[in-house]
Design a protein around this motif. Structure first.
Motif, short mmCIF file in Angstrom:
data_model
loop_
_atom_site.label_atom_id
_atom_site.label_comp_id
_atom_site.label_asym_id
_atom_site.label_seq_id
_atom_site.Cartn_x
_atom_site.Cartn_y
_atom_site.Cartn_z
N PRO A 129 45.32 57.11 160.56
CA PRO A 129 45.38 55.74 160.03
C PRO A 129 45.69 55.75 158.54
O PRO A 129 45.32 56.68 157.82
CB PRO A 129 43.97 55.19 160.30
CG PRO A 129 43.37 56.10 161.32
CD PRO A 129 43.99 57.44 161.10
N LEU A 130 46.35 54.72 158.08
CA LEU A 130 46.59 54.55 156.66
C LEU A 130 45.28 54.24 155.94
O LEU A 130 44.30 53.82 156.56
CB LEU A 130 47.59 53.42 156.43
CG LEU A 130 49.04 53.74 156.84
CD1 LEU A 130 49.77 52.47 157.23
CD2 LEU A 130 49.76 54.45 155.71
N ALA A 131 45.26 54.44 154.64
CA ALA A 131 44.06 54.13 153.86
C ALA A 131 43.81 52.63 153.85
O ALA A 131 44.74 51.83 153.72
CB ALA A 131 44.23 54.65 152.43
N THR A 132 42.55 52.24 153.96
CA THR A 132 42.17 50.83 154.03
C THR A 132 42.63 50.06 152.80
O THR A 132 43.03 48.89 152.90
CB THR A 132 40.64 50.73 154.18
OG1 THR A 132 40.23 51.49 155.31
CG2 THR A 132 40.21 49.28 154.36
N GLY A 133 42.60 50.71 151.63
CA GLY A 133 42.93 50.02 150.39
C GLY A 133 44.39 49.61 150.26
O GLY A 133 44.74 48.91 149.31
N GLU A 134 45.24 50.01 151.20
CA GLU A 134 46.61 49.49 151.20
C GLU A 134 46.64 48.04 151.66
O GLU A 134 47.61 47.32 151.39
CB GLU A 134 47.51 50.34 152.11
CG GLU A 134 47.74 51.75 151.61
CD GLU A 134 48.45 51.78 150.27
OE1 GLU A 134 49.46 51.06 150.11
OE2 GLU A 134 47.99 52.52 149.37
N PHE A 135 45.58 47.60 152.33
CA PHE A 135 45.58 46.27 152.93
C PHE A 135 44.37 45.42 152.55
O PHE A 135 44.45 44.20 152.60
CB PHE A 135 45.66 46.40 154.46
CG PHE A 135 46.78 47.30 154.90
CD1 PHE A 135 48.09 46.85 154.88
CD2 PHE A 135 46.53 48.61 155.29
CE1 PHE A 135 49.13 47.68 155.26
CE2 PHE A 135 47.57 49.45 155.67
CZ PHE A 135 48.87 48.99 155.65
N LEU A 136 43.27 46.06 152.19
CA LEU A 136 42.06 45.33 151.81
C LEU A 136 41.64 45.73 150.40
O LEU A 136 41.55 46.93 150.08
CB LEU A 136 40.91 45.64 152.77
CG LEU A 136 40.94 44.99 154.15
CD1 LEU A 136 39.73 45.46 154.97
CD2 LEU A 136 40.92 43.47 154.05
N LEU A 137 41.38 44.74 149.56
CA LEU A 137 40.88 45.01 148.22
C LEU A 137 39.46 45.56 148.29
O LEU A 137 38.71 45.29 149.24
CB LEU A 137 40.92 43.73 147.39
CG LEU A 137 42.31 43.10 147.19
CD1 LEU A 137 42.18 41.76 146.47
CD2 LEU A 137 43.22 44.04 146.44
#
Length: 540
Positions: free
Chosen positions: A252-260
């Motif tokens: 999975p991509l890192a969460t911070g690419e989509f959520l602040l």
């Protein structure tokens, strides 16, 4: 093991593409704030019904899906009217503060896509305070499982969906009235026959009385949405949608690419306003209304398809990178014979196997673009690892030759540009021989950094082709192609370098898609919504 996100604090619109979860219709309502205190009270009441990202159905802590999902987002001007502290406001991204209309040159919104051609609600936005879009409430309605699998059963389910949507809308109207003038609904969304509506209606495209996953050009849509860390209902959808690792596996991509408020692919926290609770678990939403010139598309496809060796359908697949009927990727089915074999396997595959066939691929064996052209929609929006420095067309599949020590994943350059896509088509094509009419797609793109993600892709990958060694060739479907013959667009459809075939050049490409409006929004977490409603934001 990846820690699961606090789903109860995240708005459902962020983590769920509602159409994939059985919500085929929606209504998007835009509001203007006239009294700050009453507007905050309105936000507080709406928050009580906002749909979160918690699990639906069976299982621990699962809840039943709502008949009408409710989500809310704000423009920068809206947050100002809600009286957020200046110290918080100034830390929002410059693009969000400036707004979409004022980013027109970067986005390529010129000619028929320029703001003076937008729907009145967007054309007049930021003209006067009373016409500013401050809030959007997004309503998405559920279609129950049909009682029977025939057309009559589907029609009844869709009728129930319509009723759920109308009930949700009437609830919202009651809340607006209850605000006693604190907020008002802004009209000006163009509908059929040019009438102006108080909302933007969206719905899946129907064919022969059955709902489809298609848009108005006929392509199967919504296949490759990114998967990132912490989302429990995406754990089996990582291959092809996450990031490719050195050993060829997917993560999975890192969460911070989509959520602040979460770490991104650079192992940093994306820039965000203070206090932390205002930003954490929120994101930016890019709302775009895109009109589709169906007649121009089909006329050009037929015109060029008569000359193209593979015919119109293969050419249509070259435009996007997928075949129109079932979304088969060109890298897996590059010609008619391969497509026939793909379809035979697809017909007997399980849903899970079908999903992998559509999403689990790379461009390792197509670095020349001979299968999927460099100007196709799929390759421009998500090049996967094909932009990796130091890789050559002759490198074998899985070869990760690159600048030593620069990156730890093959697609590191691309992983910083990924975008979540939400929304549905709008309208119906009543005459495929005409470009006018009320039909297109409402696309809402979610990302933690508007400039690094959405605006970069729009400017550098859609309207410019240098990263793909395509000079200024634009992406075929979404590019802002000019009607001026002095600046006519072209695109090269590459061929296998080992073959004796010549590349095919598309010349004088018309503009297939025109912008009809849009804006940048902030989608807060549930915690932030309650803080905004109570007026207790404290950045110190």
């Amino acid at each position: 093991m990846t820690q699961e996100l606090d789903l109860s604090d995240i708005q459902g619109h962020i983590l769920r593409a509602y159409a994939r979860f059985g919500y085929p219709k929606g209504r998007y309502v835009f509001l203007n704030i006239r009294h700050s205190a009453r507007a905050r009270q309105f936000v507080g009441r709406i928050t009580q019904r906002v749909t979160t990202a918690v699990n639906w159905g069976n299982g621990p802590d699962a809840v039943q899906p709502p008949d009408c999902a409710v989500n809310i987002a704000f423009t920068y001007q809206g947050l100002k009217e809600l009286e957020l502290p200046r110290a918080s406001l100034v830390d929002f991204s410059p693009e969000f503060i400036e707004g979409m209309k004022h980013r027109r040159d970067i986005l390529g919104d010129d000619g028929p896509s320029s703001p003076e051609c937008w729907d009145p609600i967007w054309r007049d936005n930021r003209v006067t305070r009373e016409k500013d879009v401050h809030i959007t409430v997004l309503l998405n309605a559920r279609a129950p499982a049909p009682a029977t699998a025939d057309m009559a059963g589907v029609a009844q389910a869709m009728q129930s969906c319509t009723e759920f949507l109308e009930q949700g809308y009437q609830w919202l109207l009651d809340e607006v009235r209850h605000s006693e003038g604190g907020v008002v609904i802004l009209g000006g969304n163009r509908g059929d026959n040019g009438e102006l509506l108080d909302y933007q209606e969206v719905n899946v495209v129907m064919e022969n009385g059955m709902p489809t996953a298609k848009e108005h050009f006929g392509y199967t849509d919504g296949i490759g949405d990114p998967v990132f860390e912490g989302v429990p209902y995406d754990v089996n959808r990582v291959r092809g949608r996450g990031k490719q690792m050195e050993d060829g596996s997917w993560a999975p991509l890192a969460t911070g690419e989509f959520l602040l408020g979460h770490v991104d692919e650079a192992h940093e926290y994306p820039p965000a306003p203070l206090p932390v609770l205002l930003a954490r678990n929120g994101t930016y939403m890019v709302y775009r209304k895109l009109h589709e010139n169906v007649a121009s598309f089909e006329q050009y496809l037929q015109q060029e398809g008569k000359k193209y060796p593979g015919g119109p359908e293969l050419l249509a697949a070259k435009f996007v990178g997928r075949w129109r009927d079932n979304g088969a990727p060109l890298v897996s089915a590059p010609d008619a014979a391969a497509k026939q074999a793909f379809d035979a396997r697809f017909a007997t595959a399980t849903p899970e196997q079908q999903d992998r066939m559509l999403s689990d691929f790379t461009y390792d064996a197509d670095m020349s673009g001979g299968k999927c052209p460099f100007s196709s929609h799929l390759r421009r929006i998500n090049p996967r690892a094909s932009l990796e420095m130091g890789r050559d067309p002759g490198d074998p599949p899985g070869s990760l030759k690159r600048m030593t020590g620069a990156f730890d994943t093959p697609g590191a350059l691309v992983n910083r540009r990924r975008i979540l896509r939400r929304g549905l088509p709008y309208g119906a094509v009543r005459d495929r021989q005409r470009d006018d009419g009320n039909h297109g797609i409402i696309i809402m793109m979610l990302n933690a950094d508007i400039n690094r993600q959405f605006e970069f892709v729009q400017q550098q990958w859609i309207n410019y082709g240098n990263d793909f060694k395509a000079a200024n060739d634009k992406e075929i479907i979404l590019g802002n192609h000019s009607s001026d013959p002095r600046f006519a667009s072209k695109a090269v459809l590459q061929v296998d370098p080992a073959s004796e075939d010549a590349p095919y050049i598309l010349a004088r490409i018309p503009r297939f898609v025109e912008t009809r409006g849009g804006e940048y929004f902030f989608i807060p977490s549930m915690t932030a919504l309650r803080m905004i409603a109570r007026g207790v934001i404290d950045p110190t």
